[in-house]
Motif scaffolding. Structure first.
Motif, short mmCIF file in Angstrom:
data_model
loop_
_atom_site.label_atom_id
_atom_site.label_comp_id
_atom_site.label_asym_id
_atom_site.label_seq_id
_atom_site.Cartn_x
_atom_site.Cartn_y
_atom_site.Cartn_z
N ILE B 32 66.23 43.53 37.41
CA ILE B 32 65.88 42.26 38.11
C ILE B 32 66.90 42.22 38.92
N PHE B 34 69.53 43.98 40.19
CA PHE B 34 69.64 45.05 41.15
C PHE B 34 68.47 45.01 42.11
N ALA B 35 67.17 44.70 41.64
CA ALA B 35 66.02 44.49 42.69
C ALA B 35 66.14 43.22 43.49
N PHE B 36 66.83 42.13 42.97
CA PHE B 36 66.98 41.19 43.87
C PHE B 36 68.16 41.47 44.98
N VAL B 38 68.63 44.75 46.12
CA VAL B 38 68.14 45.39 47.02
C VAL B 38 67.28 44.57 48.11
N ARG B 39 66.61 43.57 47.72
CA ARG B 39 65.80 42.98 48.38
C ARG B 39 66.40 41.93 49.48
N ALA B 42 67.92 44.19 52.09
CA ALA B 42 66.82 44.48 53.05
C ALA B 42 66.54 43.57 53.96
N GLN B 43 66.53 42.29 53.32
CA GLN B 43 66.01 40.97 54.17
C GLN B 43 67.17 40.85 55.03
N SER B 45 69.26 42.79 56.57
CA SER B 45 69.44 43.78 57.63
C SER B 45 68.30 43.32 58.60
N GLU B 51 64.12 41.31 63.11
CA GLU B 51 62.76 41.86 62.66
C GLU B 51 62.05 41.16 61.75
N ARG B 52 62.76 39.95 61.32
CA ARG B 52 62.23 39.11 60.51
C ARG B 52 62.84 37.67 60.54
#
Lengths: 369, 84
Positions: B32, B34-36, B38-39, B42-43, B45, B51-52
């Motif tokens: 969990i 590590f997933a956060f 990565v999230r 990504a966000q 970036s 882009e967001r």
């Protein structure tokens, strides 16, 4: 002179087992990383080999005993250790040939138990130890890893599901490299120590080092580390293929869930003092990460074959270990027995290789001409 | 205090239960975290490249926090190996 020869035989056989251990268990560390292209195959194996080598130097805490609490330690002789090693090497090579991941530690324990059973009868086997230290963990490890990796991948998909796939894939590939490196380090630390323990035991029995609080000589540490690293570098490709792509076709997130949560489970278990087999944990994790996404994504036939191999590990290695001891004993024991067993193995291997060469069909061009 | 030894089978079940709890917490918790990580990365970036929409600071804070958890886990793991 005779004792010196026996010592050399046991040391060389122990290093051969160490080599097969590294060779056989490469897949645990690199299969998912190669499968998801987190790392090129050769680089993944090189990193795993180096970290296995380094890991062997990290700790010498458990290098003292072999099958401790499972067989009567007072009854262990060099002949039993030699026969146990033969049983373990046989099982490692057979499962490698079949492309099936199985526990090298369990193969070694099975080999020693089989040899001990033939040498001293059932009273020398501690049934409760075998149940508590081998059988229960063997059942618990894949089930626990299956559940943990399965739940982990569901959380991961939920957390990163709406992100762009490119950065997410790159992120999980990096996670795989980190978790794979940790696993390689842990593998070198735990598994090279088994060989160090065997060689130290042989040196104590030979009288080369003292029996009270024996220290592992540096050459033993270096040779054990080198053997497991060389074995890892040789790479058991058949098992890498099974673990990396034959059970499930995995994405980077699944690879990380299997390997990352697997590494966490293994180290958590080590912390509690209840070591689990790396092979069982990572294999269970791979199946769990696949099944959580879609049950039909898992090739259950391959998973079933793995489970059968795990069930057979101790009986088969034990049978071979017992047979090796019996042959050695019939040949007169001492130094002559192990030499006869080694000669017999060499003859059988040569016959096997010869039979494979004979069966190879002639090139088509010759027939056409 | 009674000096009676605990039966091996009982101690094994106790250890097994501890392994299940600690293993599940560590395995799922690390995934969990590590997933956060990565999230958050990504966000961050995507926000930086326009882009967001969203808070760059909050995402960077998420990256920092989860990085600390993951690095802490790795350090603890290496310590466990070294201490045997």
């Amino acid at each position: 002179m005779s004792a010196d020869i026996l010592l050399v035989i046991v040391v060389v056989t122990a290093l051969a087992f160490d080599f097969t251990n590294g060779f056989h268990d490469t897949a645990n560390v690199v299969a998912t990383s190669i499968s998801t292209r987190a790392l090129p195959a050769k680089l993944a194996i090189l990193i795993a080999a180096i970290l296995n080598f380094v890991g062997a130097f990290l700790s010498l805490e458990v290098a003292a005993t072999i099958a401790s609490g499972i067989v009567d330690s007072g009854e262990i002789t060099l002949q039993i250790v030699f026969a146990g090693l033969v049983g373990a090497i046989f099982w490692n090579m057979l499962t490698w040939w079949l492309g099936l991941p199985s526990s090298s530690s369990h193969a070694l324990i099975g080999g020693v138990v089989g040899a001990m059973l033939i040498a001293n009868g059932p009273d020398a086997i501690i049934g409760e130890g075998l149940l508590g230290k081998v059988i229960i963990p063997a059942v618990a490890a894949p089930v626990l890893a299956f559940g943990v990796a399965g739940i982990a991948i569901l959380f991961i998909y939920r957390i990163v599901g709406r992100q762009r796939p490119g950065p997410v894939t790159r992120g999980f590939r990096l996670g795989q490299i980190a978790s794979g490196s940790l696993l390689a380090l842990a593998h070198g630390t735990n598994d090279a120590q088994k060989t160090m323990g065997i060689i130290t035991l042989a040196l104590v029995a030979h009288g080369s080092i003292g029996g009270t609080d024996p220290q592992v000589p540096l050459w033993v540490v270096i040779s054990s580390a080198s053997a497991i690293a060389l074995g890892t570098y040789s790479g058991g490709w058949r098992i890498i293929r099974t673990m990396g792509s034959k059970i499930i076709k995995m994405d980077a997130a699944q690879g990380f869930a299997a390997q990352g949560s697997g590494a966490a489970v293994i180290l958590a278990a080590t912390h509690v003092g209840f070591p689990l087999s790396t092979t069982h944990v990572i294999s269970g994790g791979v199946v769990g990460a696949g099944a959580a996404k879609r049950l039909s994504a898992v090739k259950w036939g391959v998973a079933g074959n793995m489970a059968i191999a795990w069930v057979l590990t101790i009986p088969a290695a034990g049978l071979t270990g017992g047979l090796a001891f019996e042959i050695s004993d019939l040949a007169g024991g001492g130094t002559r027995g192990p030499i006869v067993v080694l000669v017999l193995i060499a003859v059988l291997v040569a016959a096997f290789l010869r039979s494979r060469r004979v069966r190879t069909p002639p090139p088509l061009a010759e027939g056409a001409a | 205090m009674s000096g009676a030894p605990v039966p091996l089978a009982l101690s094994v079940w106790g250890e097994l239960l501890e392994v299940i709890v600690v293993g599940a917490v560590a395995g799922i918790g690390l995934a969990i975290a590590f997933a956060f990580l990565v999230r958050g990365a990504a966000q961050s970036s995507a926000i930086r490249h326009g882009e967001r929409e969203g808070s760059l600071v909050l995402n960077l804070a998420l990256v920092a926090l989860t990085s600390a958890i993951c690095i802490g886990a790795v350090v603890f793991a290496v310590y466990e190996m070294v201490s045997g």
